[in-house]
Design a protein around this motif. Structure first.
Motif, short mmCIF file in Angstrom:
data_model
loop_
_atom_site.label_atom_id
_atom_site.label_comp_id
_atom_site.label_asym_id
_atom_site.label_seq_id
_atom_site.Cartn_x
_atom_site.Cartn_y
_atom_site.Cartn_z
N TYR A 4 0.80 -1.22 0.00
CA TYR A 4 0.00 0.00 0.00
C TYR A 4 0.84 1.27 0.00
O TYR A 4 0.30 2.37 0.16
CB TYR A 4 -0.95 0.00 1.20
CG TYR A 4 -2.01 -1.06 1.07
CD1 TYR A 4 -3.06 -0.92 0.17
CD2 TYR A 4 -1.94 -2.23 1.82
CE1 TYR A 4 -4.02 -1.91 0.03
CE2 TYR A 4 -2.90 -3.21 1.69
CZ TYR A 4 -3.94 -3.04 0.79
OH TYR A 4 -4.89 -4.02 0.65
N ALA A 5 2.14 1.14 -0.18
CA ALA A 5 3.02 2.31 -0.17
C ALA A 5 2.78 3.18 -1.40
O ALA A 5 2.63 2.67 -2.52
CB ALA A 5 4.48 1.87 -0.14
N LEU A 6 2.73 4.47 -1.14
CA LEU A 6 2.52 5.42 -2.23
C LEU A 6 3.80 6.15 -2.63
O LEU A 6 3.80 6.85 -3.65
CB LEU A 6 1.45 6.45 -1.83
CG LEU A 6 0.07 5.86 -1.55
CD1 LEU A 6 -0.87 6.96 -1.08
CD2 LEU A 6 -0.49 5.17 -2.79
N LEU A 10 10.61 1.65 1.66
CA LEU A 10 11.78 1.35 2.48
C LEU A 10 11.39 0.95 3.89
O LEU A 10 11.99 0.02 4.48
CB LEU A 10 12.73 2.55 2.50
CG LEU A 10 13.41 2.88 1.17
CD1 LEU A 10 14.21 4.17 1.29
CD2 LEU A 10 14.29 1.74 0.72
N LEU A 11 10.40 1.61 4.45
CA LEU A 11 9.91 1.24 5.78
C LEU A 11 9.35 -0.18 5.78
O LEU A 11 9.68 -1.00 6.64
CB LEU A 11 8.84 2.23 6.25
CG LEU A 11 8.14 1.87 7.55
CD1 LEU A 11 9.11 1.98 8.72
CD2 LEU A 11 6.93 2.74 7.75
N GLY A 12 8.52 -0.48 4.78
CA GLY A 12 7.95 -1.82 4.68
C GLY A 12 9.01 -2.88 4.47
O GLY A 12 8.95 -3.96 5.06
#
Length: 58
Positions: free
Chosen positions: A22-24, A30-32
């Protein structure tokens, strides 16, 4: 008792992959990725010792 570490690692990995899905933008990817890597490290670090654990089944 290594099974709880494997389960917790799998759950953390699932959260990390969900963050990536779900990263935009790149910082969230990078966090995921970092969260997923921590989860995989939890799960995979306990795995090789399972065969040496006299209490494990199998």
């Amino acid at each position: 008792m290594r099974e709880p570490w494997i389960l917790v690692g799998a759950l953390i990995d699932f959260v990390g992959v969900a963050i990536i899905a779900y990263a935009l933008n790149v910082p969230f990817v990078l966090l995921g990725w970092s969260v997923a890597q921590v989860g995989l490290n939890f799960a995979l670090a306990a795995g090789p010792k399972m065969k040496d654990d006299p209490r494990s089944v199998g």
